[in-house]
Each structure stands twice: as C-alpha cells, then as structure tokens.
Design an enzyme around this catalytic site. Structure first.
Site, PDB file in Angstrom:
ATOM      1  CG  ASP A  63       4.245   0.169   5.635  1.00  0.00           C
ATOM      2  OD1 ASP A  63       3.849  -1.056   5.839  1.00  0.00           O
ATOM      3  OD2 ASP A  63       3.991   0.917   4.844  1.00  0.00           O
ATOM      4  CD  GLU A  78       5.771  -6.400   1.582  1.00  0.00           C
ATOM      5  OE1 GLU A  78       6.248  -5.668   0.500  1.00  0.00           O
ATOM      6  OE2 GLU A  78       4.747  -6.762   1.791  1.00  0.00           O
TER       7      GLU A  78
END
Length: 351
Positions: free
Chosen positions: A38, A248
């Site tokens: 991420d 997301e």
C-alpha cells in the site's frame, strides 16, 4: 529397481517445469528486508518518501475480514531519485504508542502544512471498529506522535489526503469488506450488518468518501460526502459493475488542471481512474491505470518528480504469491496526448 527407474524417468519427461509468474515483472521490489504494501509516495524537499503498510506473518487464517493483515507499526522509506538507494528510517509509529488502539494498522498517508507532517492511519479501536487517526512530526521520516483520539466522525480505511493549489486539503477514504464501509451505509455503524454489498448487483455501488480537513489538519471541517463515480453518460455505477466500481484504495492527483481520482476495484483487482473538474467530483470513469497484480490486493499512489510521473504499487514477488506478505514497487506512468493514462501491465516483460 530398473523398472522403477524407467517409470520415474517417464514421469519426469512428462512433467513440465513450473514457470515463475514474476519472470516478466516490469519492476523489482524496492524493499527486501521486510514485507511492505500500500505505498503512499510523496515528494518532500526534493526527496521521495514512501509511507507503506508493514506486512507481518502472524499465522492468522485468511478470511474476508482481513484478520490476517495484522500490521502493528509503520516504517518510512526514502530515496533521492527513482532507482536510487532506498533508506529505511525505522519505526515511525507503533501501535503500542496509540492511546485508542485496538488492532490492525492498515494503509496510511501523509500530508504537510506549515512545518508539520501529518500521518493519517486507519486502525481498529477497542470496539473493533475502524477509525482514522492522525500523528504529527516535524520531519517527514518521523517519528510521529499520535493524537489521543481518532478524527471525530471518521470511519473505514485507506485515508488519502490531497492538498490543492489553494492550500485546502481533502481526505478521501473508504474500503469494503474488511474495511467496513458497507457497515456505515445508514450513517451509523452496524456491528451485525452485511459483510459486503457485492451481491447487490442492481443497487447503486457504495461510494468512497471525501471530507475537507480543518485548518489544523487534525479534524474534518465538514461531514464526509459521497464521491460519485459515473460512466460516460453521467450515470453512477451499479454494484454489479465489479470491473469499474469503487472498492478501496483512493488516491487523488492533478494533471493539466484536471482532478484524477484513482482507486482499486478490490474483488477484481484493477486500479481504475476517473476525471473531474473539482475535488468533490463527480468523476467520469476513464479506464485502467494498473491491471491486476499477483497477490489479490491492488493499492497504489501516483506522484510527479523532475517532470516525470510514477506509479507506486505492490505485488507478492518476494513471498511468491502470499496475499498478506507483499512488497512495494514503482514504475513510470505515462499519459497520451489527450491526458488519458496509458494502462500498465506489471508483467508485460513476459510477453
């Protein structure tokens, strides 16, 4: 014995060697001493700083709530240029130093204002509800000190903060399934609500959220709003459009005066993008930034440095495909003459 040897030899001739699925990878892991994911990248003082999740192997069974993503701290990395040596600045924030902490420090982001760096992070509180916290430092590499409480009115995961040219900052956030966004669809948390909305194909797709930040950068200046993503006809996506709907991993960047909102489709693993005329949208879907990577999740950031644009992302090359043990990467991102992003295949080298 001879017969057995002949039999084994025949089997060996029929068995094809297993091919390395990462053989055609267009980039290599930036960090090899630990698992990272991420990646939220920013340029501060001419240097690239990366704020990733820190994956650890806690031997927790994989499930849809993401309990196996049991991160407990953040390391910050930096480099002076793309391709340069990567520096690990050590632990910038540990879950034990966050007063309201429950478990699971997921994907963070960072913003800068007036001499202070703000680290925004999703974390489950002591009631196992995801909130978004903030920690501060005078240095981009930290260490960071967490505020005693999460941001009031915050929920879900994946905060991404964009500061516009007028100095106003906005936080985009939200994630379905383990990110709990679907449990807030009425405006209040439903502990026993649906685990996902992904089976409601004819209903409007759940939207990511956006909220302008206060001048202190420590609170929301408004109630979070839906970020509307629409098709070329201006119609919002339905829940069944799994290849284009939001799931997301929000990110915002600006290019040639337009606002580019990018995100992951989650269950189909594309990084897609949509373009709007202001930070609130609506944003019109344009296409795919990054095709699915090996390792289930797909999460990214986009930055410009020295006149070139780059996509930071992750896959699972080091762990050979273990979905919760990922590694961050970077590759150049290009636009065509009309401003559209040229789609990236992370394994194009195999073709």
């Amino acid at each position: 014995m001879v017969v057995a040897a002949i039999s084994l030899g025949a089997c060996a001739q029929k068995t094809k060697p297993v091919q390395d699925p990462f053989k055609g990878a267009i980039s290599q892991p930036l960090v090899r001493g630990m698992y990272t994911a991420d990646p939220s990248a920013h340029v501060f003082n001419g240097r690239i700083y990366i704020y990733p999740s820190h994956d650890i192997d806690v031997k927790v069974a994989e499930n849809d709530n993401g309990d196996h993503f049991a991160m407990r701290d953040y390391h910050i990395f930096s480099m002076d240029s793309i391709g340069g040596e990567v520096t690990d600045h050590g632990v910038a924030l540990d879950i034990k130093d966050i007063p309201w902490a429950g478990r699971q420090l997921w994907a963070p982001d960072v913003a800068y204002k007036d001499g202070t760096y703000y680290l925004y992070f999703p974390l489950k509180d002591k009631q196992d509800v995801f909130r978004i916290g903030v920690a501060t430092s005078k240095k981009p590499e930290g260490p960071f000190k967490a505020e005693p409480q999460p941001i009031e009115g915050s929920f879900s995961i994946d905060p991404a903060v964009f500061t516009d040219s007028d100095g106003i900052s906005y936080m985009y956030f939200g994630g379905i399934w383990g990110g709990q966004l679907q449990r807030w669809h009425t405006g209040a948390f439903e502990a026993n609500g649906s685990a996902s909305d992904l089976k409601q194909d004819d209903a409007p797709a759940l939207a990511p959220k956006v909220a302008r930040l206060s001048t202190s950068m420590l609170q929301f200046a408004e109630k979070p709003k839906d970020v509307q993503i629409v098709d070329s006809q201006g119609k919002p996506f339905k829940g069944g459009n799994h290849d284009q709907r939001f799931f997301e991993a929000s990110w915002m960047h600006k290019y040639n005066g337009k606002y580019y909102f990018s995100y992951s489709t989650g269950d189909t693993h594309f990084i897609c993008y949509a373009i709007g005329d202001n930070p609130y949208g609506p944003f019109t879907y344009q296409g795919v930034v990054l095709k699915p990577v090996i390792g289930w999740t797909n999460h990214h950031s986009i930055i410009e440095i020295k006149g070139k644009w780059y996509l930071f992302y992750h896959d699972t090359q080091i762990s050979k495909g273990k979905t919760h043990l990922r590694n961050i990467k970077v590759t150049e991102l290009r636009y065509d003459r009309s401003g559209k992003i040229i789609s990236i295949d992370a394994y194009a080298g195999a073709k």
